[in-house]
Every structure is written in structure tokens, then in C-alpha cells.
Design a protein around this motif. Structure first.
Motif, PDB file in Angstrom:
ATOM      1  N   PRO A  33     -13.296  31.161 -83.346  1.00 46.22           N
ATOM      2  CA  PRO A  33     -14.512  30.886 -84.478  1.00 46.22           C
ATOM      3  C   PRO A  33     -15.574  29.871 -84.011  1.00 46.22           C
ATOM      4  O   PRO A  33     -16.371  29.716 -84.919  1.00 46.22           O
ATOM      5  CB  PRO A  33     -13.546  30.860 -85.399  1.00 46.22           C
ATOM      6  CG  PRO A  33     -12.280  31.564 -85.284  1.00 46.22           C
ATOM      7  CD  PRO A  33     -11.989  31.265 -83.861  1.00 46.22           C
ATOM      8  N   LEU A  34     -14.708  28.634 -83.394  1.00 43.59           N
ATOM      9  CA  LEU A  34     -15.749  27.768 -82.887  1.00 43.59           C
ATOM     10  C   LEU A  34     -16.988  28.260 -81.898  1.00 43.59           C
ATOM     11  O   LEU A  34     -18.087  27.641 -82.133  1.00 43.59           O
ATOM     12  CB  LEU A  34     -15.253  26.802 -82.376  1.00 43.59           C
ATOM     13  CG  LEU A  34     -14.224  26.034 -83.261  1.00 43.59           C
ATOM     14  CD1 LEU A  34     -13.504  25.043 -82.680  1.00 43.59           C
ATOM     15  CD2 LEU A  34     -14.741  25.437 -84.610  1.00 43.59           C
ATOM     16  N   GLN A  37     -20.163  31.016 -84.631  1.00 44.96           N
ATOM     17  CA  GLN A  37     -20.293  30.220 -85.546  1.00 44.96           C
ATOM     18  C   GLN A  37     -21.172  31.112 -86.539  1.00 44.96           C
ATOM     19  O   GLN A  37     -20.683  30.491 -87.738  1.00 44.96           O
ATOM     20  CB  GLN A  37     -21.664  29.198 -85.028  1.00 44.96           C
ATOM     21  CG  GLN A  37     -20.918  28.260 -84.078  1.00 44.96           C
ATOM     22  CD  GLN A  37     -21.876  27.285 -83.683  1.00 44.96           C
ATOM     23  OE1 GLN A  37     -23.159  27.084 -84.132  1.00 44.96           O
ATOM     24  NE2 GLN A  37     -21.644  25.974 -83.032  1.00 44.96           N
ATOM     25  N   ARG A  40     -17.948  32.935 -88.197  1.00 43.38           N
ATOM     26  CA  ARG A  40     -16.504  32.326 -87.761  1.00 43.38           C
ATOM     27  C   ARG A  40     -15.610  33.281 -87.537  1.00 43.38           C
ATOM     28  O   ARG A  40     -14.507  33.653 -88.283  1.00 43.38           O
ATOM     29  CB  ARG A  40     -16.146  31.447 -88.994  1.00 43.38           C
ATOM     30  CG  ARG A  40     -16.988  30.068 -89.287  1.00 43.38           C
ATOM     31  CD  ARG A  40     -16.951  29.202 -88.459  1.00 43.38           C
ATOM     32  NE  ARG A  40     -17.931  28.230 -88.458  1.00 43.38           N
ATOM     33  CZ  ARG A  40     -18.314  27.303 -87.798  1.00 43.38           C
ATOM     34  NH1 ARG A  40     -17.853  27.422 -86.545  1.00 43.38           N
ATOM     35  NH2 ARG A  40     -19.351  26.344 -88.159  1.00 43.38           N
ATOM     36  N   ARG A  41     -15.677  34.266 -86.497  1.00 40.34           N
ATOM     37  CA  ARG A  41     -14.994  35.660 -86.240  1.00 40.34           C
ATOM     38  C   ARG A  41     -13.897  34.890 -85.369  1.00 40.34           C
ATOM     39  O   ARG A  41     -14.302  34.517 -84.101  1.00 40.34           O
ATOM     40  CB  ARG A  41     -15.836  36.651 -85.683  1.00 40.34           C
ATOM     41  CG  ARG A  41     -16.821  36.956 -87.011  1.00 40.34           C
ATOM     42  CD  ARG A  41     -17.650  38.017 -86.391  1.00 40.34           C
ATOM     43  NE  ARG A  41     -18.751  37.164 -85.376  1.00 40.34           N
ATOM     44  CZ  ARG A  41     -19.500  37.944 -84.644  1.00 40.34           C
ATOM     45  NH1 ARG A  41     -19.504  39.337 -84.766  1.00 40.34           N
ATOM     46  NH2 ARG A  41     -20.473  37.352 -84.004  1.00 40.34           N
ATOM     47  N   SER A  59     -22.981  32.054 -94.185  1.00 45.30           N
ATOM     48  CA  SER A  59     -21.899  32.014 -93.309  1.00 45.30           C
ATOM     49  C   SER A  59     -20.851  30.657 -93.455  1.00 45.30           C
ATOM     50  O   SER A  59     -21.500  29.518 -93.951  1.00 45.30           O
ATOM     51  CB  SER A  59     -22.407  31.971 -91.897  1.00 45.30           C
ATOM     52  OG  SER A  59     -21.679  31.696 -90.889  1.00 45.30           O
ATOM     53  N   CYS A  60     -19.579  30.873 -93.278  1.00 47.47           N
ATOM     54  CA  CYS A  60     -18.724  29.829 -93.662  1.00 47.47           C
ATOM     55  C   CYS A  60     -18.815  28.544 -92.927  1.00 47.47           C
ATOM     56  O   CYS A  60     -19.376  28.306 -91.609  1.00 47.47           O
ATOM     57  CB  CYS A  60     -17.264  30.299 -93.275  1.00 47.47           C
ATOM     58  SG  CYS A  60     -16.145  29.241 -93.493  1.00 47.47           S
ATOM     59  N   LEU A  62     -18.361  24.797 -91.132  1.00 45.46           N
ATOM     60  CA  LEU A  62     -17.285  24.181 -90.267  1.00 45.46           C
ATOM     61  C   LEU A  62     -15.938  23.609 -91.041  1.00 45.46           C
ATOM     62  O   LEU A  62     -14.968  23.951 -90.889  1.00 45.46           O
ATOM     63  CB  LEU A  62     -17.627  23.525 -89.132  1.00 45.46           C
ATOM     64  CG  LEU A  62     -16.744  22.762 -88.092  1.00 45.46           C
ATOM     65  CD1 LEU A  62     -16.097  23.937 -87.245  1.00 45.46           C
ATOM     66  CD2 LEU A  62     -17.208  21.850 -87.276  1.00 45.46           C
ATOM     67  N   PHE A  65     -14.126  26.204 -92.591  1.00 40.70           N
ATOM     68  CA  PHE A  65     -13.507  26.980 -91.850  1.00 40.70           C
ATOM     69  C   PHE A  65     -12.132  26.164 -91.445  1.00 40.70           C
ATOM     70  O   PHE A  65     -11.209  26.655 -91.353  1.00 40.70           O
ATOM     71  CB  PHE A  65     -14.256  27.491 -90.656  1.00 40.70           C
ATOM     72  CG  PHE A  65     -13.348  27.946 -89.482  1.00 40.70           C
ATOM     73  CD1 PHE A  65     -12.971  29.277 -89.835  1.00 40.70           C
ATOM     74  CD2 PHE A  65     -13.181  27.493 -88.510  1.00 40.70           C
ATOM     75  CE1 PHE A  65     -12.186  29.734 -88.938  1.00 40.70           C
ATOM     76  CE2 PHE A  65     -12.107  27.665 -87.602  1.00 40.70           C
ATOM     77  CZ  PHE A  65     -11.554  29.196 -87.636  1.00 40.70           C
ATOM     78  N   TRP A  69      -8.208  27.168 -91.668  1.00 43.03           N
ATOM     79  CA  TRP A  69      -7.249  27.431 -90.551  1.00 43.03           C
ATOM     80  C   TRP A  69      -6.145  26.387 -90.786  1.00 43.03           C
ATOM     81  O   TRP A  69      -5.065  26.708 -90.647  1.00 43.03           O
ATOM     82  CB  TRP A  69      -7.978  26.738 -89.391  1.00 43.03           C
ATOM     83  CG  TRP A  69      -7.133  26.947 -88.369  1.00 43.03           C
ATOM     84  CD1 TRP A  69      -6.868  27.816 -87.527  1.00 43.03           C
ATOM     85  CD2 TRP A  69      -6.547  25.691 -87.657  1.00 43.03           C
ATOM     86  NE1 TRP A  69      -5.913  27.557 -86.341  1.00 43.03           N
ATOM     87  CE2 TRP A  69      -5.384  26.157 -86.444  1.00 43.03           C
ATOM     88  CE3 TRP A  69      -6.110  24.624 -87.852  1.00 43.03           C
ATOM     89  CZ2 TRP A  69      -4.588  25.387 -85.600  1.00 43.03           C
ATOM     90  CZ3 TRP A  69      -5.456  23.498 -87.188  1.00 43.03           C
ATOM     91  CH2 TRP A  69      -4.647  24.087 -86.193  1.00 43.03           C
ATOM     92  N   SER A 123     -26.992  31.019 -92.048  1.00 40.92           N
ATOM     93  CA  SER A 123     -26.207  29.607 -92.437  1.00 40.92           C
ATOM     94  C   SER A 123     -26.802  29.155 -93.646  1.00 40.92           C
ATOM     95  O   SER A 123     -26.223  28.300 -94.066  1.00 40.92           O
ATOM     96  CB  SER A 123     -26.288  28.613 -91.258  1.00 40.92           C
ATOM     97  OG  SER A 123     -25.749  29.471 -89.898  1.00 40.92           O
TER      98      SER A 123
END
Length: 148
Positions: A33-34, A37, A40-41, A59-60, A62, A65, A69, A123
């Protein structure tokens, strides 16, 4: 012999297995996912064209995310090793019976998994407005093309 066997089994149980578990969680759930971007898949989500968006349908980010995680890895996977899988059962129950089909980390952070095969992920709202301006084309002027 008994002391050496006890040392090796303790090293395996308390050092090697947790390190392998941590490295597997990082390589499967954190690193892909990094690179992806937008959305974040993970590799499976990329294959099925599923993206991760927040409650504003962007989009999620960082930090969000990384929080997802951490909750997933430490709160679900690691805690499930010591509690006979109760956090995983709770998370799967949320996925099966909730309105938005969210897992526990997604529910806590307000994240949603969406199909991105037809739509683009953005984003920020500025990116949406820029894409809308660039994507607009002027309609064809038939009078100007047939003025001979």
C-alpha cells in the motif's frame, strides 16, 4: 543436551517466530500500500481493483493508513494469537453483518473499501477540481467545420 534443546526451542518460540510474523505482516500488509498511494491497495486489492477511501470519499491518507495497519496487525492478528482468535471473529462478524461491510480497523477509522474499476480516486478536493477542468472538452462546433 536438554539445556541446548531448551535454548533452541525458546529461541524459536520467543525470537524467530515473532520476527517472522512481524516481517510477514510488514511485507504483505504494509509495503504494497505504500507503493499504491491512490487507494492504499494491497496486491489482492490491486488485482480486484478495490481502493481504500476515508469518510470524505478521498484516498486514505498515510497517517490514517498506518493507524489502520497498526490496529489490524497488533489489535487483531497479534492479540488473536493469545485470545483464541476472538478479535478476528469480532472483525469478521462486523464485515458480515454491518451496513457498510467494514472490518474493525475500518470501522474505528471511518474507512471504506470501494470499487475503483469505473472511477478514479483523488487525494484532495483540489485534485478533483483540476481534473475536472482539464478533463472538460469543448463540444464540436459543426458550423465551423462545414463552412466551405
Amino acid at each position: 543436551y536438554l539445556e541446548l534443546t531448551r535454548f533452541e526451542s525458546n529461541m524459536l518460540l520467543f525470537v524467530e517466530i515473532p520476527i517472522a510474523y512481524l516481517m510477514g505482516g510488514i511485507l504483505v500488509y504494509l509495503v504494497p500500500p505504500l507503493f499504491f498511494q491512490k487507494g492504499r491497495r494491497t496486491l489482492g486489492k490491486a488485482m480486484y481493483q478495490i481502493g481504500l477511501v476515508d469518510n470524505r470519499l478521498l484516498s486514505c491518507s498515510l497517517p490514517r493508513f498506518l493507524g489502520r495497519w497498526a490496529i489490524f496487525f497488533f489489535g487483531e492478528l497479534c492479540l488473536s494469537l493469545f485470545t483464541f482468535g476472538i478479535p478476528v471473529i469480532v472483525s469478521f462478524s462486523l464485515m458480515a453483518f454491518s451496513k457498510h461491510k467494514q472490518g474493525f480497523p475500518d470501522y474505528l477509522l471511518g474507512l471504506y473499501e470501494v470499487d475503483i474499476s469505473q472511477n478514479k480516486l483523488y487525494s484532495s478536493y483540489e485534485e478533483i477540481s483540476l481534473d475536472g477542468v482539464e478533463g472538460e472538452k469543448k463540444p464540436i462546433d459543426f458550423k465551423a467545420t462545414y463552412e466551405d
